[in-house]
Scaffold this active site. Structure first.
Site, PDB file in Angstrom:
ATOM      1  N   HIS A  35       0.827  -1.213   0.000  1.00 27.46           N
ATOM      2  CA  HIS A  35       0.000   0.000   0.000  1.00 27.46           C
ATOM      3  C   HIS A  35       0.861   1.263   0.000  1.00 27.46           C
ATOM      4  O   HIS A  35       0.429   2.318   0.473  1.00 27.46           O
ATOM      5  CB  HIS A  35      -0.956   0.032   1.205  1.00 27.46           C
ATOM      6  CG  HIS A  35      -1.863  -1.147   1.300  1.00 27.46           C
ATOM      7  ND1 HIS A  35      -3.121  -1.169   0.741  1.00 27.46           N
ATOM      8  CD2 HIS A  35      -1.690  -2.360   1.886  1.00 27.46           C
ATOM      9  CE1 HIS A  35      -3.692  -2.341   0.984  1.00 27.46           C
ATOM     10  NE2 HIS A  35      -2.841  -3.084   1.683  1.00 27.46           N
ATOM     11  N   SER A  67      15.212  19.614 -16.007  1.00 29.84           N
ATOM     12  CA  SER A  67      14.295  20.736 -15.988  1.00 29.84           C
ATOM     13  C   SER A  67      14.871  21.899 -16.779  1.00 29.84           C
ATOM     14  O   SER A  67      16.087  22.131 -16.761  1.00 29.84           O
ATOM     15  CB  SER A  67      14.021  21.185 -14.546  1.00 29.84           C
ATOM     16  OG  SER A  67      13.246  22.367 -14.526  1.00 29.84           O
ATOM     17  N   LYS A  88      18.307  19.582 -11.426  1.00 29.16           N
ATOM     18  CA  LYS A  88      17.297  18.540 -11.323  1.00 29.16           C
ATOM     19  C   LYS A  88      17.570  17.443 -12.352  1.00 29.16           C
ATOM     20  O   LYS A  88      17.858  17.720 -13.511  1.00 29.16           O
ATOM     21  CB  LYS A  88      15.904  19.123 -11.557  1.00 29.16           C
ATOM     22  CG  LYS A  88      14.752  18.225 -11.150  1.00 29.16           C
ATOM     23  CD  LYS A  88      13.443  19.012 -11.237  1.00 29.16           C
ATOM     24  CE  LYS A  88      12.288  18.234 -10.645  1.00 29.16           C
ATOM     25  NZ  LYS A  88      11.969  17.038 -11.441  1.00 29.16           N
ATOM     26  N   GLU A 139      10.387   6.645 -17.251  1.00 29.13           N
ATOM     27  CA  GLU A 139       9.266   7.425 -17.774  1.00 29.13           C
ATOM     28  C   GLU A 139       8.977   7.069 -19.223  1.00 29.13           C
ATOM     29  O   GLU A 139       7.807   6.937 -19.627  1.00 29.13           O
ATOM     30  CB  GLU A 139       9.566   8.918 -17.639  1.00 29.13           C
ATOM     31  CG  GLU A 139       9.509   9.415 -16.201  1.00 29.13           C
ATOM     32  CD  GLU A 139       9.942  10.859 -16.054  1.00 29.13           C
ATOM     33  OE1 GLU A 139       9.737  11.407 -14.956  1.00 29.13           O
ATOM     34  OE2 GLU A 139      10.471  11.441 -17.021  1.00 29.13           O
TER      35      GLU A 139
END
Length: 472
Positions: free
Chosen positions: A188, A318, A324, A331
């Site tokens: 979970h 970014s 970043k 992805e």
């Protein structure tokens, strides 16, 4: 009869519907041109693997028809040579018909017939007819379903199965390198009992191997070919031995054990085998999504996330936030998976369009099926090499989280009971203290016993732990 235009920009071809302008340098004829004019829809063309399969089919058909005495060798051999050149990819630019065309794929079949006839006529110094010679004993209605099966079988063997095996092997190798390293398990998305990295990665590898097994389970039905059923499944205008001989020769040519369909009516009227295969591809996409998302979560941070691992830094993450770095390969993987799942939905809907003796969404089934295979085949080794092979483990951070994981108290259920354990877990979590310290204060167990019972690594082997070192 061909007429040259006065300007040299086009020539006049004719078919059963009359004359039509065709670009002068084009190798296709009137029927292909009609399709180009009729379907200016997407700019998407039939995939390379499908054109390859058509070339192999036309070459094999010409050889079989020559063997059966239906086609003169002087015509058959130039057809075979031309068709094999088409199969090689030499003339892919001569296949301009849009994917979204007549549902039987007749336009693409005639495109192949006309290009091969053009090439063969030039080599034979005689007129080779696209219908009477190249398409002899065939119909679009059995040729296109056959091309779907042949192209898929070749793509699975040459691309996807090796790619998935490569991925599974890469995961196994990474798991072996992390042997014995323990981390917090999660259910979970919440802290759970500890697991070892090799256990977590082993599950990924098994998912991938299961995907290979699913593809192999589909293979017997993909190997069955519609060729020989011609227009409606009766085999009209084909020699009675054509289908058997065709499958045998194509099997020899490709090394895949193709066989004639046991029921041509079934093979023309539905695309259940393609739908089944697409379902297996969808399952593989779901598996890769699970793996990619686990990597993304484990890599999250590096300060405010889980930060268990660091994926290789491949590019700035970014355009506005300096420094970043994003998990770009996972992805990309989940986007590929989304496309494959969408393709499967299209194939399922198309598979429903088998009306009476013919499915009328064959081109879109072919396009989506082959795209799914190719995408998965490309992303699997990319995930292996650019994400899994190179990630590093932040063991200090993992060990700190393990020491403070209140769920470790689960190991004492059989000793102190569930309710006492829950109270200790809540106190440890509230105070931000190691579970070992709180358990030492709240039970009569000796520190050494507690240390043994609550050892995270020991808890990854399962079984019942008892005071004094006994365990199951």
């Amino acid at each position: 009869m061909t007429k040259q235009s006065a300007t040299g920009g086009y020539r006049i071809e004719h078919d059963s519907m009359g004359e039509l302008r065709v670009p002068e340098q084009a190798m296709w004829g009137a029927q292909t041109q009609r399709a180009v004019d009729n379907f200016p829809l997407s700019g998407l063309h039939m995939p390379r693997g499908f054109i390859r399969a058509l070339g192999l089919i036309k070459a094999t058909a010409a050889e079989v028809n020559a063997e059966l005495g239906l086609l003169d060798d002087a015509i058959a051999q130039p057809i075979v040579a031309a068709a094999l050149e088409v199969a090689s990819g030499k003339y892919d630019a001569q296949f301009p018909v849009d994917v979204f065309q007549t549902g039987s794929g007749t336009s693409t079949n005639m495109n192949a017939n006309e290009v091969i006839a053009h090439l063969a006529s030039r080599a034979a110094h005689a007129k080779v007819h696209p219908n009477d010679h190249v398409n002899l004993g065939q119909s679009s209605n059995d040729t296109i379903p056959t091309a779907i099966h042949v192209s898929a079988a070749l793509a699975l063997r040459e691309q996807l199965v090796p790619a998935l095996k490569y991925l599974a092997k890469a995961i196994d190798k990474k798991a072996k390198s992390l042997k014995g390293q323990t981390k917090t398990g999660r259910t979970h998305l919440m802290d759970a009992m500890p697991v070892r990295f090799e256990q977590e990665l082993g599950a990924w590898a098994q998912q991938v191997r299961n995907g290979v097994d699913r593809l192999k389970a589909c293979h017997p039905r993909i190997r069955r070919l519609a060729q020989g059923g011609t227009a409606v499944g009766t085999g009209i205008n084909a020699h009675p031995k054509f289908g058997v001989k065709f499958a045998k020769l194509l099997a020899k040519r490709t090394g895949i054990a193709f066989e004639p369909s046991p029921d041509y009516f079934e093979s023309l009227s539905c695309q259940d085998a393609a739908v089944e295969l697409s379902g297996a591809l969808r399952t593989i996409a779901v598996s890769l999504t699970k793996i990619a998302n686990d990597l993304r979560w484990m890599n999250s941070g590096p300060l405010a996330g889980l930060a268990e691992i660091a994926l290789p830094a491949l590019q700035p993450g970014s355009s506005i936030m300096p420094g970043k770095v994003n998990p770009v390969i996972p992805e990309a993987t989940v986007m590929v998976a989304a496309q494959v799942i969408g393709n499967d939905a299209t194939i399922a809907i198309a598979g429903q369009s088998g009306n009476f003796q013919l499915n009328v969404m064959l081109p879109v089934i072919a396009y989506n099926l082959l795209q799914s295979i190719e995408l998965l085949a490309r992303v699997a080794p990319l995930l292996a090499d650019s994400a899994i092979a190179g990630f590093t483990v932040n063991q200090a951070h993992i060990d700190d989280a393990l020491a403070r994981n209140p769920i470790l108290i689960t190991a004492l259920n059989g000793v102190i009971g569930y309710e006492k354990g829950a109270a200790i877990a809540k106190q440890a979590y509230k105070e931000g203290r190691p579970i070992l310290d709180v358990a030492r204060e709240s039970t009569k167990l000796h520190s050494d016993e507690l240390r043994e019972l609550l050892d995270p690594a020991a808890l990854t082997t399962g079984g019942i732990k008892e005071p004094g070192g006994a365990g199951g």
